[in-house]
Enzyme design. Sequence first.
Site, PDB file in Angstrom:
ATOM      1  N   HIS A   1       0.869  -1.258   0.050  1.00  0.00           N
ATOM      2  CA  HIS A   1       0.140  -0.162  -0.058  1.00  0.00           C
ATOM      3  C   HIS A   1       0.764   1.070   0.119  1.00  0.00           C
ATOM      4  O   HIS A   1       2.127   1.171   0.287  1.00  0.00           O
ATOM      5  CB  HIS A   1      -0.988  -0.118   1.184  1.00  0.00           C
ATOM      6  CG  HIS A   1      -0.281   0.349   2.409  1.00  0.00           C
ATOM      7  ND1 HIS A   1      -0.248   1.699   3.007  1.00  0.00           N
ATOM      8  CD2 HIS A   1       0.272  -0.327   3.247  1.00  0.00           C
ATOM      9  CE1 HIS A   1       0.580   1.617   4.173  1.00  0.00           C
ATOM     10  NE2 HIS A   1       0.931   0.097   4.405  1.00  0.00           N
ATOM     11  N   CYS A   2       0.416   2.072  -0.591  1.00  0.00           N
ATOM     12  CA  CYS A   2       0.989   3.747  -0.551  1.00  0.00           C
ATOM     13  C   CYS A   2       0.134   4.659   0.245  1.00  0.00           C
ATOM     14  O   CYS A   2      -0.592   3.994   1.202  1.00  0.00           O
ATOM     15  CB  CYS A   2       1.265   4.095  -1.889  1.00  0.00           C
ATOM     16  SG  CYS A   2      -0.548   4.584  -2.811  1.00  0.00           S
ATOM     17  N   LEU A   3       0.169   5.691   0.196  1.00  0.00           N
ATOM     18  CA  LEU A   3      -0.261   6.677   1.232  1.00  0.00           C
ATOM     19  C   LEU A   3      -1.856   6.455   1.027  1.00  0.00           C
ATOM     20  O   LEU A   3      -2.500   6.616   1.975  1.00  0.00           O
ATOM     21  CB  LEU A   3       0.034   8.177   0.796  1.00  0.00           C
ATOM     22  CG  LEU A   3      -0.415   9.159   1.630  1.00  0.00           C
ATOM     23  CD1 LEU A   3      -0.078   9.204   3.012  1.00  0.00           C
ATOM     24  CD2 LEU A   3      -0.285  10.696   1.124  1.00  0.00           C
ATOM     25  N   THR A   4      -2.577   6.231  -0.155  1.00  0.00           N
ATOM     26  CA  THR A   4      -3.861   6.142  -0.089  1.00  0.00           C
ATOM     27  C   THR A   4      -4.357   4.821  -0.743  1.00  0.00           C
ATOM     28  O   THR A   4      -5.825   4.762  -0.808  1.00  0.00           O
ATOM     29  CB  THR A   4      -4.429   7.428  -1.184  1.00  0.00           C
ATOM     30  OG1 THR A   4      -3.905   7.325  -2.548  1.00  0.00           O
ATOM     31  CG2 THR A   4      -3.967   8.883  -0.656  1.00  0.00           C
ATOM     32  N   ARG A   5      -3.776   4.162  -1.383  1.00  0.00           N
ATOM     33  CA  ARG A   5      -4.181   2.903  -2.451  1.00  0.00           C
ATOM     34  C   ARG A   5      -3.511   1.665  -1.972  1.00  0.00           C
ATOM     35  O   ARG A   5      -2.450   1.706  -1.442  1.00  0.00           O
ATOM     36  CB  ARG A   5      -3.783   3.198  -3.683  1.00  0.00           C
ATOM     37  CG  ARG A   5      -4.759   4.318  -4.456  1.00  0.00           C
ATOM     38  CD  ARG A   5      -4.111   4.592  -5.558  1.00  0.00           C
ATOM     39  NE  ARG A   5      -2.909   5.551  -5.648  1.00  0.00           N
ATOM     40  CZ  ARG A   5      -2.340   5.979  -6.701  1.00  0.00           C
ATOM     41  NH1 ARG A   5      -2.396   5.129  -7.876  1.00  0.00           N
ATOM     42  NH2 ARG A   5      -1.347   6.831  -6.675  1.00  0.00           N
TER      43      ARG A   5
END
EC number: 2.7.1.201
Length: 483
Positions: free
Chosen positions: A27-31
């Site tokens: 996962h990244c910051l939002t996804r």
Amino acid sequence: MSQNYSAIAAQLLAAIGGAGNIQQAAHCLTRLRIALRDDSLVQVDAIRQVELVKGCFSNAGVFQIVIGAGDVDRVYAELVAQAGIATATVAQVKSSGDHKQNRLQQLVKVFSDVFMPILPAIIVAGLLMGLNNLLGARGMFIADKTLLQAYPGLDGVWGLINMMANTSFVFLPALVGWSAAKRFGGSEILGIVLGLLLVHPDLLNAWNYGKAAAGLDGASVPYFDVFGLHIEKVGYQGQILPILAASWVMSRIELWLRPRVPNAIQLLVIPIVTIVISGLLALAVIGPLTRHLGIAITDALVYVFNLAPWLGALLFGALYAPLVLTGMHHMFIAVDLQLIANQGGTFIWPMIALSNIAQGSAALAMFWLLKSPRDKSMASTSAISAFFGITEPAMFGVNLRYKLPFYAGLTGSACAAVLITLGHVRAAAIGVGGLPAFISIIPTFIPLFLLGTLVAIIVPICLTLLLARRHAAMAGDEVAQHA
């Protein structure tokens, strides 16, 4: 309201084809970013009905589910636990999807992988530089004076902030060297060394190269005399292409040496040979070639925008958000940094910031139109996110879902881009790509940029409200059944 992250993860797991369909997940910051074995097993409609999900799409061989900052890491933890898979990094997941990419996507991925890890350092430097520019801007706050002239006691503050702001840009090749070496499979510490070599104090500072090359004030370009070979003794402060290419060459050399050098002497031989060869090539060949290539690229871009500024701005303003959907927007980080290094400022980044604001404004308009509490919450939170530079929740969760606000955002972005481009607005650095963006704009252009910001807010809101209500009146239901 507390969320049942376990239930959300279970629903997502079922909708993507179960644990057996997951190769890797991160996962990244939002996804959530998931490398799938079979994309055909994904139930997109079911995913979109899951609470917290703002949208989903496939890009560069990786399936991505937009959830939002704060919640995504909790959903990810539950997903990994229920699927019984190991945690992974975004880079590892991207690598799993490489076989599904074409050449252009692979090139874009390289830029993304290299620049995303160092983006926080660049943004912080941009914000600090923006604050310094405001302190030193004549007439911005006091007629015919800068704040430094009016309040001499601020001089120490200005100097300290200036040093902090310049650090990331002065040593930018070291940051890129670290990230690029990691991306290309080489030793990150050697990437840092190579980057620092290119900005060593013994080299002529890159900002003074033009003056020395032109022979102004008796200046000249110094040289290393290496067995009759003259190598320019010039640094590459703020430059992107030289260290990017040199890091690739360095990594190739190191990877070639590893299986061929006995383990007992690897630590002695590999670093020395790698740095000596790649450092020599960087200063003698790679640096001069890529410096002139970078100058040619930026000059060509400036020429096109000078030739037909309104057309270039119109196209960029309208196409930037669609490029975000494909992931190709990451390439513009390198373009911005090259423009800043060669031209003293970038006209690209201000348009990017206004595009983000425009998409956030369109989502905000939908907040007033929608009736469902869940949809209204999604619209408001994603609008705030876009106003601070993260547009994916707004675009995937609201604007693309209802179509009309997405088009309204593109229109507002294009109008604002034309306005600031005709006024030659430039940013001194890259900052937060949203409402705080004015801090990074060269002070002379701040008033016009703020006017462009108003256009990016007002046009999408008005268009979304007018078009959505017109369609709803014609169709007789909420937002004309997603237009």
